[in-house]
Every structure is written in C-alpha cells, then in structure tokens.
Design an enzyme around this catalytic site. Structure first.
Site, short mmCIF file in Angstrom:
data_model
loop_
_atom_site.label_atom_id
_atom_site.label_comp_id
_atom_site.label_asym_id
_atom_site.label_seq_id
_atom_site.Cartn_x
_atom_site.Cartn_y
_atom_site.Cartn_z
N LEU A 53 1.45 4.65 -7.57
CA LEU A 53 1.99 3.65 -6.65
C LEU A 53 1.09 3.41 -5.45
CD1 LEU A 53 5.70 4.94 -6.61
CD2 LEU A 53 4.71 3.19 -8.10
N TYR A 103 -6.79 -9.76 -2.72
CA TYR A 103 -5.78 -8.78 -3.11
C TYR A 103 -5.50 -8.88 -4.61
CZ TYR A 103 -1.21 -6.48 -3.47
OH TYR A 103 -0.17 -5.68 -3.84
N LYS A 107 -6.09 -6.06 -7.64
CA LYS A 107 -5.03 -5.59 -8.50
C LYS A 107 -5.37 -5.83 -9.97
CE LYS A 107 -1.74 -3.72 -6.02
NZ LYS A 107 -1.40 -2.29 -6.26
N ASN A 132 7.97 -9.80 -5.04
CA ASN A 132 8.33 -9.24 -3.74
C ASN A 132 9.44 -8.19 -3.93
OD1 ASN A 132 6.92 -11.17 -1.66
ND2 ASN A 132 7.80 -12.49 -3.24
#
Length: 369
Positions: A53, A103, A107, A132
């Site tokens: 995570l 970003y 990822k 989100n």
C-alpha cells in the site's frame, strides 16, 4: 499467517491493520517510511502475503512519484525474489494509471513491474486501481477532496469548489478493507487483469458538499440524515470522524415549565421524532388524541401510569410503567391519553412520534381522559 503491510501508517494501511487485528490476524509485519529499512529483508523473508500500500501521491518534486511508486515497488519485489518468497502480492494502484500525468505514469510503471514479476515467478498478484477512497483517518488538505471538505466544514473553515458538476467515483474505506481481507482469503473480486472494490458510489462534487453542509446543520435541526442511502450513511460517518475534539457534544433546547420539561432529541423525514419528557412528581401530562400520528412511550426512570380512553367510549385503560421494568407502550390513534408521575422523584420517558411535530398540522386534539 504472517502478513506484510507496506504503507501501514497511511490511510488505507491504518484501517486495514486495525481490521486484520479485529479478525484475529495477529502476526502483522507493519512497514512504513519511518520503519528501519533493514527490517524489509526479514519481513520479505517471512511474509505469507503482502499488502503493498506504500506510495507517493503528493510529493514536493515530480521525480518523487517515480521514486516512490516505481522505485520502492522494485525494491520490494527484488527483496522477495532474493529470499525466493513466492507469496501473493496485492498492490494499491489508482484509476489515474490510465492517465498521462506524472502520478498516473508512476502508478502504471509499478503495475507493469508487478505483472512482469508475476510472469517471471508465477506469483499470484492482485492489482487494485482504486478510485477516490474516503473514510475516517484520511489526511485532510492533502489529496482527498472529501477529507478536506469534511475537516474544513467541521472546523468552520472555508472550502473551494471550482466545478460542482464534476462527477466523482468513490469507494468507502470499510468496503476497501473488506475487499482486501477477501483477497487475503482468496476471494478477491476480479475484472480482467485487475481487481476492484465491488461497491462504487458515483456523485457530483456539489452534491457531496451539500450533504456535508447538511450534516453540520443537522445539529441545529436535531435531525438525522437519510441512513437508508448507503453513500449518505458512509459520508456522515466520515464527517463525524473529523469533528473537533471539543465539539463532539451539542446542546438541546429544553422546554421547561412547572410540570417538568420536554426536549426534542432526534427528527427524521421518514422515521419520526424522538423526544425526552421529564415529569415532576404528581404531575399529569397529555389529555389529547391524534387522528393518524402514533407514539411509543418508554419510561426509563421513575414510576407512573399511562391512561387511555377511546374518544367515543367511557372505559379508561391503565398501564402502570416503571424504569425498573423497561417496556414500550404504544399510543394508538383515536385514543385520548395522558401520563401521570406516581413517584416522589422525576419520571423520565423516551417518546417516539411517527412524524416530526408540525405546528401547521399538529394532529393533536385536547380531550380529558
């Protein structure tokens, strides 16, 4: 079972670790940016499952995106390979991995690295492209609009909404954690190469803001949001988690006279109203009836009697009530009724009415029992 959680002190990590412990997974290897890096080797050697995570989503420099989201993933996988550990690896990615921004690119690079790792080693990998995520313990004024709005509104701070018509897809932290525990137990929800949280809420930014402001106002109105709506229920819980520590409580208006007091506690649009009635010794209240409105009385302190009379009959029915034996008394329509305190101390009654009081349509008619 030893479970390695990277980013264990982050928003998702903190919630996940708490729930794993609730479910008696006691051997959790928590790794965070403040953890001694030398421990990573031992953790990767011992782990039976990895929740990856850790990541970067609000760096000072754009280069930190790739360093945190690709670089550390590479380090983690290389360490697992070093110890020949072929345990399953779950990775937290983002729906932005499909977008052409720093970003998203970082990822996507992390995803590709994990897919390559799986092809090379045969290890089971589970990549979640989260939209989100909202819920308790998310850092406000950072990268979550929901957390920022909840925190600022709860703290009487201004918020900025550039475009209220923007549509947001959101997943709630408890739904995320439940899915991750399912993944740990081999019951992940897959969609092609990726895994996903099955419960997604779609709503505009403006509607979210309106809801949060309504939560704040609900204290003044003594109301409760619509808990039958799943998103409202989750957002309300989230909002409450951001209340200032000195504002957990709020006062109610007590309507006081020589008979005692009557205080409205909770109002709802579809589930009626709850109030607290305090009756002084030897005092009787009521002597009225309703066409449709119905009520429930629950005496929680003291002793008394509730009397009924059908408006077209002479027979008086009595129910003796006490805080020593909790029982609910229904107040049917068409019966005039009253309640009398038979004790030498105040009698406290919780009263539920099937509808909030409306002074324009009170449906209340005076008639002595």
């Amino acid at each position: 079972m030893k479970i390695l959680v990277t980013g264990a002190k982050g928003f998702i990590g903190k919630n996940l670790v708490a729930e794993l412990k609730n479910r008696k997974y006691d051997d959790i290897l928590e790794y965070d940016k403040e953890t001694d890096p030398s421990l990573l080797g031992n953790y990767c050697k011992e782990a039976d499952f990895v929740f990856h995570l850790a990541g970067v989503n609000r760096p000072k420099e754009q280069s930190e995106f790739m360093e945190g989201n690709f670089g550390f993933t590479s380090t983690l996988l290389n360490t697992l390979k070093k110890y020949k550990n072929k345990c399953p690896v779950m990775m937290s990615s983002s729906t932005q991995a499909k977008l052409d921004n720093p970003y998203g690119k970082s990822k996507k690079a992390g995803e590709d690295l994990l897919f390559d790792y799986s092809r090379e080693t045969g290890v089971k990998v589970l990549i979640y492209r989260f939209p989100n995520v909202f819920g308790k313990w998310c850092k406000p004024n950072y990268n979550s609009a929901v957390a920022t709005f909840c925190y600022n509104i709860a703290h009487d701070l201004p918020i900025t909404v550039n475009d209220p018509s923007v549509v947001m897809n959101l997943v709630y932290i408890d739904d995320v954690v439940n899915e991750l525990v399912n993944a740990l137990e081999g019951k992940e929800n897959r969609n092609g190469d990726f895994c996903e949280v099955p419960i997604v809420h779609t709503i505009t930014l403006g509607a979210i803001v309106d809801l949060i402001y309504s939560f704040k106002k609900s204290r003044e109105e003594r109301s409760i949001p619509d808990m039958s709506d799943a998103f409202t229920k989750k957002l309300y819980s989230t909002y409450l988690s951001y209340l200032p520590k000195d504002k957990f409580s709020y006062e109610l208006k007590m309507n006081i006279d020589n008979r005692g007091s009557f205080t409205e506690f909770i109002k709802t649009l579809d589930r009626g109203q709850v109030s607290i009635n305090i009756l002084k010794p030897s005092i009787t209240k009521g002597n009225h009836w309703h066409h449709t409105k119905n009520e429930k009385f629950l005496v929680v302190n003291g002793k008394g009697v509730i009397r009924f009379r059908k408006i077209d009959c002479d027979e008086v029915i009595e129910y003796f009530v006490s805080g020593d034996k909790l029982e609910v008394v229904d107040i049917p329509p068409g019966y005039t009724h009253n309640i009398e305190n038979l004790d030498d101390t105040d009698m406290v009654t919780i009263m539920w009415a099937s509808e909030p009081f409306d002074p324009e349509k009170p449906d209340t008619y005076y008639l002595e029992v």
